[in-house]
Design a protein around this motif. Structure first.
Motif, PDB file in Angstrom:
ATOM      1  N   ALA A  93       0.835  -1.215   0.000  1.00 14.09           N
ATOM      2  CA  ALA A  93       0.000   0.000   0.000  1.00 14.09           C
ATOM      3  C   ALA A  93       0.861   1.254   0.000  1.00 14.09           C
ATOM      4  CB  ALA A  93      -0.935  -0.006   1.210  1.00 14.09           C
ATOM      5  N   ILE A  94       1.945   1.253   0.769  1.00 14.41           N
ATOM      6  CA  ILE A  94       2.854   2.408   0.776  1.00 14.41           C
ATOM      7  C   ILE A  94       3.448   2.595  -0.617  1.00 14.41           C
ATOM      8  CG2 ILE A  94       5.067   3.289   1.639  1.00 14.41           C
ATOM      9  CD1 ILE A  94       4.313   1.949   4.351  1.00 14.41           C
ATOM     10  N   GLY A  95       3.897   1.498  -1.224  1.00 12.97           N
ATOM     11  CA  GLY A  95       4.477   1.561  -2.566  1.00 12.97           C
ATOM     12  C   GLY A  95       3.489   1.994  -3.631  1.00 12.97           C
ATOM     13  N   ASN A  96       2.202   1.809  -3.330  1.00 10.86           N
ATOM     14  CA  ASN A  96       1.154   2.231  -4.262  1.00 10.86           C
ATOM     15  C   ASN A  96       0.649   3.633  -3.969  1.00 10.86           C
ATOM     16  OD1 ASN A  96       1.209  -0.130  -5.774  1.00 10.86           O
ATOM     17  ND2 ASN A  96      -0.301  -1.136  -4.484  1.00 10.86           N
ATOM     18  N   GLY A  97       1.339   4.364  -3.074  1.00 13.81           N
ATOM     19  CA  GLY A  97       1.016   5.764  -2.857  1.00 13.81           C
ATOM     20  C   GLY A  97       0.201   6.069  -1.617  1.00 13.81           C
ATOM     21  N   LEU A  98       0.134   5.166  -0.653  1.00 13.22           N
ATOM     22  CA  LEU A  98      -0.644   5.399   0.567  1.00 13.22           C
ATOM     23  C   LEU A  98      -0.329   6.745   1.207  1.00 13.22           C
ATOM     24  CD1 LEU A  98      -2.545   4.313   2.843  1.00 13.22           C
ATOM     25  CD2 LEU A  98      -0.479   3.410   3.924  1.00 13.22           C
ATOM     26  N   HIS A  99       0.948   7.066   1.330  1.00 21.00           N
ATOM     27  CA  HIS A  99       1.338   8.316   1.987  1.00 21.00           C
ATOM     28  C   HIS A  99       1.173   9.541   1.094  1.00 21.00           C
ATOM     29  CE1 HIS A  99       2.716   6.380   5.579  1.00 21.00           C
ATOM     30  NE2 HIS A  99       3.571   5.636   4.922  1.00 21.00           N
ATOM     31  N   ASP A 100       0.967   9.335  -0.190  1.00 23.38           N
ATOM     32  CA  ASP A 100       0.820  10.475  -1.100  1.00 23.38           C
ATOM     33  C   ASP A 100      -0.438  11.281  -0.801  1.00 23.38           C
ATOM     34  OD1 ASP A 100       3.100   9.539  -2.303  1.00 23.38           O
ATOM     35  OD2 ASP A 100       2.071   8.646  -4.024  1.00 23.38           O
ATOM     36  N   THR A 101      -1.389  10.687  -0.112  1.00 25.68           N
ATOM     37  CA  THR A 101      -2.647  11.379   0.168  1.00 25.68           C
ATOM     38  C   THR A 101      -2.592  12.197   1.457  1.00 25.68           C
ATOM     39  OG1 THR A 101      -3.545   9.470   1.353  1.00 25.68           O
ATOM     40  CG2 THR A 101      -3.972   9.596  -1.021  1.00 25.68           C
ATOM     41  N   GLU A 102      -1.572  11.980   2.279  1.00 23.64           N
ATOM     42  CA  GLU A 102      -1.468  12.697   3.549  1.00 23.64           C
ATOM     43  C   GLU A 102      -0.887  14.091   3.333  1.00 23.64           C
ATOM     44  OE1 GLU A 102       1.023  10.256   6.012  1.00 23.64           O
ATOM     45  OE2 GLU A 102      -0.706   9.199   6.833  1.00 23.64           O
ATOM     46  N   LEU A 103      -1.578  15.080   3.849  1.00 22.23           N
ATOM     47  CA  LEU A 103      -1.075  16.448   3.766  1.00 22.23           C
ATOM     48  C   LEU A 103       0.017  16.658   4.802  1.00 22.23           C
ATOM     49  CD1 LEU A 103      -4.411  18.419   3.404  1.00 22.23           C
ATOM     50  CD2 LEU A 103      -2.762  17.875   1.615  1.00 22.23           C
ATOM     51  N   LYS A 104       1.077  17.285   4.374  1.00 22.79           N
ATOM     52  CA  LYS A 104       2.149  17.636   5.303  1.00 22.79           C
ATOM     53  C   LYS A 104       1.859  19.032   5.837  1.00 22.79           C
ATOM     54  CE  LYS A 104       5.433  14.731   2.948  1.00 22.79           C
ATOM     55  NZ  LYS A 104       4.478  14.196   1.988  1.00 22.79           N
ATOM     56  N   THR A 105       1.880  19.141   7.143  1.00 26.17           N
ATOM     57  CA  THR A 105       1.601  20.420   7.786  1.00 26.17           C
ATOM     58  C   THR A 105       2.740  20.741   8.743  1.00 26.17           C
ATOM     59  OG1 THR A 105       0.456  19.452   9.672  1.00 26.17           O
ATOM     60  CG2 THR A 105      -0.877  19.929   7.718  1.00 26.17           C
ATOM     61  N   GLU A 106       2.726  21.949   9.258  1.00 29.79           N
ATOM     62  CA  GLU A 106       3.749  22.350  10.222  1.00 29.79           C
ATOM     63  C   GLU A 106       3.753  21.430  11.442  1.00 29.79           C
ATOM     64  OE1 GLU A 106       4.584  26.220  12.940  1.00 29.79           O
ATOM     65  OE2 GLU A 106       4.105  26.603  10.838  1.00 29.79           O
ATOM     66  N   THR A 107       2.580  20.991  11.856  1.00 26.36           N
ATOM     67  CA  THR A 107       2.515  20.119  13.036  1.00 26.36           C
ATOM     68  C   THR A 107       2.828  18.666  12.715  1.00 26.36           C
ATOM     69  OG1 THR A 107       0.132  19.824  12.769  1.00 26.36           O
ATOM     70  CG2 THR A 107       0.863  21.581  14.260  1.00 26.36           C
ATOM     71  N   SER A 108       2.711  18.252  11.460  1.00 29.18           N
ATOM     72  CA  SER A 108       3.013  16.855  11.125  1.00 29.18           C
ATOM     73  C   SER A 108       4.493  16.635  10.827  1.00 29.18           C
ATOM     74  CB  SER A 108       2.169  16.379   9.938  1.00 29.18           C
ATOM     75  OG  SER A 108       2.656  16.884   8.704  1.00 29.18           O
TER      76      SER A 108
END
Length: 127
Positions: A93-108
């Motif tokens: 799932a990670i290799g298929n882009g799982l993390h691509d949907t998570e927004l990076k923010t100052e707090t993350s």
């Protein structure tokens, strides 16, 4: 996972730091997930290159099939079949882009780079 796929790297201490924030915050209530991201996205090839540089040893990433990975987890690491399958599914799932949907923010975003983590945790064990 493809060795050229860039994805966020996060140090365990940075995850723990976020957990401590929630545990110490008596005003926080609820049940939800929170994203945490390291300061950079790297491929496994880039990580291997950095580790080679830090140790003075040639280290390379070797991609294996899901079946071979499960076999290694079962036979060499004595994991349960359920764990081996779940870990393989997660990495797929990670290799298929799982993390691509998570927004990076100052707090993350957290501060520890993979190179810092390797210097603190991995390199001393490899020398």
């Amino acid at each position: 996972m493809d060795g050229n796929y860039k994805f966020p790297q996060i140090a365990v201490k940075d995850i723990a730091s976020k957990a401590v924030e929630f545990l110490a915050d008596q005003s926080w209530t609820g049940v939800e997930g929170f994203a945490v991201h390291g300061p950079e996205e790297l491929t496994y090839h880039e990580i291997a290159s950095q580790l080679s540089e830090l140790t003075g040893k040639t280290i390379r990433f070797q991609q294996v099939s899901g079946e071979d990975y499960i076999k290694t987890l079962l036979e060499k690491h004595h994991t349960s079949e359920a764990f081996a399958n779940a870990l393989t599914d997660m990495l797929t799932a990670i290799g298929n882009g799982l993390h691509d949907t998570e927004l990076k923010t100052e707090t993350s975003l957290k501060p520890t780079t993979i190179k810092e983590w390797m210097n603190e945790n991995l390199v001393p064990e490899l020398k």
